[in-house]
Design an enzyme around this catalytic site. Structure first.
Site, mmCIF file in Angstrom:
data_model
loop_
_atom_site.group_PDB
_atom_site.id
_atom_site.type_symbol
_atom_site.label_atom_id
_atom_site.label_comp_id
_atom_site.label_asym_id
_atom_site.label_seq_id
_atom_site.Cartn_x
_atom_site.Cartn_y
_atom_site.Cartn_z
ATOM 1 N N HIS A 25 -7.633 -1.725 -13.351
ATOM 2 C CA HIS A 25 -7.724 -0.943 -13.080
ATOM 3 C C HIS A 25 -8.346 0.601 -14.059
ATOM 4 O O HIS A 25 -7.475 1.530 -14.128
ATOM 5 C CB HIS A 25 -6.797 -0.230 -11.832
ATOM 6 C CG HIS A 25 -6.692 -0.607 -10.322
ATOM 7 N ND1 HIS A 25 -4.989 -0.158 -9.878
ATOM 8 C CD2 HIS A 25 -7.088 -1.784 -9.888
ATOM 9 C CE1 HIS A 25 -5.208 -1.796 -9.501
ATOM 10 N NE2 HIS A 25 -6.698 -2.329 -9.214
ATOM 11 N N HIS A 79 4.347 -6.313 -1.222
ATOM 12 C CA HIS A 79 3.401 -5.475 -1.259
ATOM 13 C C HIS A 79 2.454 -5.724 -1.402
ATOM 14 O O HIS A 79 1.257 -7.328 -1.357
ATOM 15 C CB HIS A 79 3.894 -5.186 -2.870
ATOM 16 C CG HIS A 79 2.582 -4.451 -3.479
ATOM 17 N ND1 HIS A 79 2.405 -3.185 -2.941
ATOM 18 C CD2 HIS A 79 2.198 -4.352 -4.923
ATOM 19 C CE1 HIS A 79 1.482 -2.175 -3.632
ATOM 20 N NE2 HIS A 79 1.536 -3.182 -5.114
ATOM 21 N N GLU A 81 -0.857 -5.086 -1.927
ATOM 22 C CA GLU A 81 -1.502 -4.921 -3.244
ATOM 23 C C GLU A 81 -2.499 -6.122 -3.352
ATOM 24 O O GLU A 81 -1.386 -7.181 -3.299
ATOM 25 C CB GLU A 81 -2.162 -4.135 -4.188
ATOM 26 C CG GLU A 81 -2.606 -3.718 -5.199
ATOM 27 C CD GLU A 81 -2.225 -2.732 -6.572
ATOM 28 O OE1 GLU A 81 -0.698 -3.058 -7.031
ATOM 29 O OE2 GLU A 81 -3.374 -2.413 -6.720
ATOM 30 N N ASP A 83 -3.223 -8.052 -6.006
ATOM 31 C CA ASP A 83 -3.087 -8.902 -6.168
ATOM 32 C C ASP A 83 -2.234 -10.105 -5.911
ATOM 33 O O ASP A 83 -1.952 -11.079 -7.009
ATOM 34 C CB ASP A 83 -3.149 -8.364 -8.181
ATOM 35 C CG ASP A 83 -2.208 -7.223 -7.856
ATOM 36 O OD1 ASP A 83 -2.135 -6.175 -6.516
ATOM 37 O OD2 ASP A 83 -1.322 -6.644 -8.950
ATOM 38 N N HIS A 146 4.979 1.039 -6.367
ATOM 39 C CA HIS A 146 4.550 1.485 -6.263
ATOM 40 C C HIS A 146 3.408 1.810 -5.232
ATOM 41 O O HIS A 146 2.713 2.629 -5.143
ATOM 42 C CB HIS A 146 4.117 1.572 -7.759
ATOM 43 C CG HIS A 146 2.773 0.365 -7.771
ATOM 44 N ND1 HIS A 146 1.249 1.042 -8.023
ATOM 45 C CD2 HIS A 146 2.519 -0.302 -8.102
ATOM 46 C CE1 HIS A 146 0.005 -0.110 -8.225
ATOM 47 N NE2 HIS A 146 1.263 -1.330 -7.965
ATOM 48 N N ASP A 165 6.516 -5.679 -8.441
ATOM 49 C CA ASP A 165 5.964 -4.897 -9.780
ATOM 50 C C ASP A 165 6.806 -3.827 -10.265
ATOM 51 O O ASP A 165 6.391 -4.706 -11.704
ATOM 52 C CB ASP A 165 4.913 -3.722 -8.624
ATOM 53 C CG ASP A 165 3.652 -4.727 -8.886
ATOM 54 O OD1 ASP A 165 3.550 -5.064 -9.009
ATOM 55 O OD2 ASP A 165 2.513 -3.433 -7.916
ATOM 56 N N TYR A 193 3.431 -1.262 -18.910
ATOM 57 C CA TYR A 193 3.017 -1.508 -17.696
ATOM 58 C C TYR A 193 4.048 -0.471 -17.168
ATOM 59 O O TYR A 193 3.408 0.524 -16.500
ATOM 60 C CB TYR A 193 3.591 -2.661 -17.249
ATOM 61 C CG TYR A 193 3.351 -3.289 -15.573
ATOM 62 C CD1 TYR A 193 1.776 -4.332 -15.409
ATOM 63 C CD2 TYR A 193 4.077 -2.477 -14.847
ATOM 64 C CE1 TYR A 193 2.245 -4.217 -14.245
ATOM 65 C CE2 TYR A 193 4.029 -2.885 -13.249
ATOM 66 C CZ TYR A 193 2.808 -3.925 -12.739
ATOM 67 O OH TYR A 193 3.277 -4.299 -11.715
ATOM 68 N N HIS A 224 4.644 -9.798 -12.319
ATOM 69 C CA HIS A 224 3.580 -10.344 -13.259
ATOM 70 C C HIS A 224 4.054 -10.841 -14.227
ATOM 71 O O HIS A 224 5.497 -9.859 -14.408
ATOM 72 C CB HIS A 224 2.923 -9.011 -13.360
ATOM 73 C CG HIS A 224 2.017 -8.498 -12.547
ATOM 74 N ND1 HIS A 224 0.538 -9.030 -11.862
ATOM 75 C CD2 HIS A 224 1.937 -7.091 -11.912
ATOM 76 C CE1 HIS A 224 0.470 -8.045 -11.439
ATOM 77 N NE2 HIS A 224 1.095 -7.725 -10.681
HETATM 78 FE FE1 FEO Z 1 1.018 -3.073 -7.087
HETATM 79 FE FE2 FEO Z 1 0.323 -6.526 -8.569
HETATM 80 O O1 FEO Z 1 0.357 -4.707 -7.467
#
Ligand code: FEO
Length: 389
Positions: A25, A79, A81, A83, A146, A165, A193, A224
């Site tokens: 992003h 989450h 999102e 990923d 987030h 995250d 991050y 991550h």
């Molecule tokens: Fe908010 Fe790693 O996705």
């Protein structure tokens, strides 16, 4: 064959490594990233999070080295999102009865992002627990760390916090656990991050830290980067400091320049802050990535932004940086606006206005016509010196 990594008896990392990711992003990720998924082999076989869809086969290969993926009973989606949720469908295809746990906001998000009509969705809230057999998971909702749907869970038997995250880093690696890597590299990636993803949600991070503060934590397994074990106390301490907005006596100076005059002003500020015993970081925007600047903004006292006036405005690079900075909303910092101009000089008040709107206390705005002379610079620095003390 790509192998799972054993973290504790019956607990495996089964995620994927995205060695070539260079932008997330718009956040530069020169070290790539990982999408972490964790397999718990207990009476109920449980998968915590999945991976980005193109990496689903890599995850399934790792799971298959331990068990048949169709035997997964429980899937926890911390989450929405993509990923982390991108491969849920692959697990649901293999076992349509798999129980998929998320927060209430998570269930809404999963339904909005995927064709989840056949999924066995279940919701949990803070304090709920799931017994897997010999091990348990207790859920804590962490909204806006987030996205609205985020949650984490704690496994008391192994003292592991599965933090999604939070505590993550975009850091592709093959060893999974932090001890295999230099402390400063993984902590710096965690800071980047934080500065580029988590920073606007620092109040929510404080709530998360409070919620888990009484728990004995021996390992943090984020979604991550590396799993924290050796540097656990360091990363928890950093999250305490970053989320509290602690600064370290530092000035970040960011600028664009056309013919070197605004650069002279930027470098004069370097001398000034150095003489005041502050750490200084200087970034010429043309050669720097905004996400690297943000890493330093996390614990900076002062942010100084300079641009010459170009077509009655600031440069596009400066405007882009200010837009990014405003979204990430660092709190309680002081700022300066500066720049050289030929005629008009609109860039300097425009920068000051943008910084004030972003929540900074703007201490000074300084425009110098054409090339700054040594005398003009000296006079300006004297004014600034009084304001920063
Ligand atoms: Fe908010 Fe790693 O996705």
């Amino acid at each position: 064959m790509r192998k799972p990594i054993l973290l504790r008896k019956g607990i495996y990392w089964v995620g994927a490594v995205d060695w070539n990711l260079r932008s997330f992003h718009g956040y530069s990720t020169p070290r790539g990233s990982t999408y972490n998924a964790y397999l718990v082999v207990d009476d109920k076989i449980t998968l915590i999070d999945t991976v980005k869809e193109p990496f689903a086969d890599e995850m399934l290969e790792r799971i298959s080295a331990v068990i048949d993926p169709s035997r997964i009973d429980i899937l926890i989606s911390n989450h929405v999102e993509m990923d982390h949720s991108g491969a849920i469908g692959r697990i649901a295809d293999l076992n349509p009865d798999v129980e998929i746990y998320s927060s209430v906001a998570g269930a809404r998000g999963l339904a909005a992002h995927f064709d989840s009509s056949g999924w066995n969705l279940k919701t949990v809230k803070s304090g709920d627990s799931l017994n897997l057999g010999g091990k348990n998971l207790t859920f804590y909702q962490t909204p806006m760390v987030h996205w609205p749907d985020n949650m984490v869970e704690y496994m008391p038997e192994e003292k592991i916090l599965f933090s999604n995250d939070s505590f993550g880093q975009h850091f592709a690696n093959s060893l999974v656990v932090d001890r295999g890597y230099p402390r400063d590299i993984v902590l710096d990636e965690a800071k980047k991050y934080y500065g580029n993803i988590v920073l606007p949600y620092s109040p929510q991070v404080r709530k998360e830290l409070e919620a888990v503060s009484g728990l004995p934590i021996g390992m943090i397994a984020p979604s991550h980067g590396v799993v924290w074990e050796k540097y656990l106390q360091e990363i928890i301490g950093r999250y305490e400091d970053w989320s509290a907005g602690c600064t370290v006596g530092k000035a970040v100076i960011v600028y664009d320049t056309m013919w070197g005059s605004t650069e002279k002003m930027a470098k004069a500020l370097v001398s000034l802050f150095s003489e005041e015993d502050l750490e200084v970081r200087l970034f010429r925007l043309e050669d720097s990535h905004v996400s690297d600047v943000m890493t330093d903004v996390v614990d900076a006292d002062f942010v100084c932004v300079g641009s010459p006036t170009l077509n009655n405005r600031m440069t596009a690079g400066t405007a882009g940086f200010l837009e990014y900075l405003t979204g990430l909303a660092p709190k309680g910092r002081k700022a300066l606006s500066f720049g050289s101009y030929g005629w008009g000089g609109q860039s300097i008040p425009l920068i000051a206005k943008a910084l004030a709107e972003a929540g900074f206390e703007v201490l000074d705005e300084k425009k110098i016509n054409y090339r700054p002379s040594p005398g003009q610079l000296e006079e300006w620095l004297e004014e600034v010196r009084k304001k920063i003390r």
